[in-house]
Design a protein around this motif. Structure first.
Motif, PDB file in Angstrom:
ATOM      1  N   ALA A  71       0.843  -1.205   0.000  1.00 32.62           N
ATOM      2  CA  ALA A  71       0.000   0.000   0.000  1.00 32.62           C
ATOM      3  C   ALA A  71       0.865   1.236   0.000  1.00 32.62           C
TER       4      ALA A  71
ATOM      5  N   ARG B  34      -9.257   6.740  -5.386  1.00 34.87           N
ATOM      6  CA  ARG B  34      -7.905   6.986  -5.831  1.00 34.87           C
ATOM      7  C   ARG B  34      -7.650   8.466  -6.035  1.00 34.87           C
TER       8      ARG B  34
ATOM      9  N   GLY C   9      -3.890   4.198  -0.295  1.00 36.50           N
ATOM     10  CA  GLY C   9      -4.041   2.927  -1.019  1.00 36.50           C
ATOM     11  C   GLY C   9      -4.181   1.730  -0.089  1.00 36.50           C
TER      12      GLY C   9
ATOM     13  N   CYS D  16      -1.553  -1.238  -4.308  1.00 39.50           N
ATOM     14  CA  CYS D  16      -2.486  -0.118  -4.475  1.00 39.50           C
ATOM     15  C   CYS D  16      -1.763   1.142  -4.018  1.00 39.50           C
ATOM     16  N   ALA D  17      -1.403   1.957  -4.970  1.00 36.24           N
ATOM     17  CA  ALA D  17      -0.580   3.130  -4.660  1.00 36.24           C
ATOM     18  C   ALA D  17      -0.689   4.123  -5.805  1.00 36.24           C
ATOM     19  N   SER D  18       0.155   5.151  -5.745  1.00 34.58           N
ATOM     20  CA  SER D  18       0.179   6.136  -6.832  1.00 34.58           C
ATOM     21  C   SER D  18       0.766   5.483  -8.080  1.00 34.58           C
TER      22      SER D  18
ATOM     23  N   HIS E 299      -2.307  -4.529  -9.859  1.00 34.31           N
ATOM     24  CA  HIS E 299      -2.313  -3.254  -9.156  1.00 34.31           C
ATOM     25  C   HIS E 299      -3.651  -2.523  -9.294  1.00 34.31           C
ATOM     26  N   GLU E 300      -3.830  -1.576  -8.446  1.00 35.34           N
ATOM     27  CA  GLU E 300      -4.939  -0.617  -8.529  1.00 35.34           C
ATOM     28  C   GLU E 300      -4.296   0.741  -8.289  1.00 35.34           C
TER      29      GLU E 300
ATOM     30  N   PHE F   8      -4.432   4.708  -7.320  1.00 33.05           N
ATOM     31  CA  PHE F   8      -5.374   5.672  -6.777  1.00 33.05           C
ATOM     32  C   PHE F   8      -5.187   7.022  -7.435  1.00 33.05           C
TER      33      PHE F   8
END
Ligand code: FES
Length: 400
Positions: free
Chosen positions: A169, A398, A173, A256-258, A279-280, A282
């Motif tokens: 994270a 995000r 995230g 999940c991060a920038s 990944h996801e 934000f």
């Protein structure tokens, strides 16, 4: 009956059974898809029964007004909140569910208040306990992959070992990853959480996570980029090599991060040979390339924008949109010429020559049209007015 007649009868029966199964699957798949699309547009009224603020994070607890059980959610899913901006224009944003998905009495959301955001400062100012909020049903597909190996490991333990799960994270995230910890531990999967933040007070649920790590199999590694002098833990920035050491090449990595952090880690893990990385974002990275984007007679440029949709809206082009997170399909556009690449994971499937403009960046000059329209028709200003629902805007958790 001769052998030849019997075998041709069996063959015909086989074909009939195969065709029926194929048709049944197609019909059922169509129903499921339509149900999902309908459900994505539906709203429910939930009561805000608890509200807390921790620094710049707003925590909301929502329940059904009459105490009914809430619709099931999966770890990693989000809720869309529908509201209005200061001018009374409809506005919506999506926020990850932080609560454990096993219990259905309440949903918990953790929302970062962004000073320049459209909705979060209003929420921080105006929300009060007992208020009813319009929300979507839980949606989203970001979560650990379902695998036979993990299922067997859960049932038999030996000789199958579940694939280790490494959750990474960056800042806010953390929110979709928190429920994944519980569900992974329930499945007896070894789980590691690497949590990158700026300072100690930016670590959401830090004490709870530390306690949890002491009591369970969770391995918790908080990493601060700007710690104060008393921080005893790891500081700096987490690297792909460290992640690979924690999980190994076979582990499943969910980040999940920038955009910047995701891209760096994903590339590094791929170089090391880690293949199961998802990944996801934000926040999608802003394009550093300048490409002309044409929608009918309207023009925009990709430079400095996080998606084709952003570029078009910034140039005053009226494009229908709703979720800005790849789940409603409102922003679909047809690509007549040029190419683009995905920057956000989309949940809505579109035609082969279409893209969800909120999820893609231009990688060359682009000529676009509305789905089902000729390129020239898109130039007609009347056709550019958004539908009533399209007037809503949403950026998921995000963004602000
Ligand atoms: S998919 Fe909803 S606005 Fe793009």
């Amino acid at each position: 009956m001769s052998f030849t007649a019997m075998s041709s009868t069996a063959m015909i029966l086989l074909i009939i059974v195969g065709l029926s199964l194929y048709l049944a699957y197609g019909i059922q798949d169509g129903w499921r898809r339509r149900y999902r699309q309908r459900r994505q547009k539906q709203q429910q009224q939930l009561e805000l029964y608890r509200l807390r603020r921790q620094g710049n994070v707003l925590k909301l607890w929502l329940r059904h007004p009459s105490g009914q059980l809430l619709p099931k959610a999966k770890a990693g899913q989000h809720l869309q909140l529908f509201s209005q901006d200061q001018q009374g224009q409809p506005l919506s944003r999506a926020y990850s569910l932080v609560s454990d998905c096993q219990q259905r009495h309440y949903y918990m959301l953790a929302i970062k208040i962004e000073a320049g955001g459209k909705l979060t400062p209003l929420l921080a100012q105006n929300l009060s306990q007992g208020q009813l909020l319009s929300c979507s049903y839980p949606k989203g597909h970001f979560g650990p992959a379902v695998s036979l190996r993990n299922l067997l490991a859960r049932l038999s333990r030996q000789p199958f070992k579940a694939t280790p799960l490494v959750l990474v994270a960056g800042g806010i995230g953390i929110t979709p990853l928190l429920p994944m910890i519980n569900s992974a531990l329930r499945q007896q999967r070894p789980v590691t959480l690497v949590y990158q933040a700026r300072q100690r007070h930016d670590l959401l649920q830090h004490r709870k996570l530390r306690r949890f790590a002491a009591q369970t199999q969770l391995q918790y590694l908080p990493v601060l980029s700007q710690p104060d002098g008393n921080w005893p833990g790891r500081h700096g920035r987490i690297t792909a090599a460290e992640l690979a050491q924690l999980g190994g090449k076979q582990a499943e990595y969910l980040i999940c991060a920038s955009a910047e952090m995701v891209l760096t880690l994903e590339q590094g893990l791929a170089d090391i040979g880690c293949r199961k990385v998802r990944h996801e974002l934000f926040s999608a990275a802003h394009s550093t390339q300048s490409f002309a984007i044409t929608l009918g007679s309207a023009q925009a440029n990709s430079l400095g924008h996080s998606s084709v949709l952003d570029a078009l809206l910034a140039s005053g082009v009226k494009v229908p949109y709703d979720c800005r997170g790849g789940s409603c399909g409102a922003c679909a556009l047809r690509v007549i010429e040029g190419s683009c690449s995905n920057v956000l994971h989309s949940e809505f499937s579109v035609g082969a020559d279409e893209v969800l403009s909120c999820c893609v960046q231009a990688t060359s000059a682009l000529q676009l049209a509305f789905p089902g329209e000729a390129a020239e028709a898109a130039a007609d200003e009347d056709n550019l007015s958004p539908s009533p629902s399209a007037a809503m805007s949403v950026i998921d958790y995000r963004q602000a």
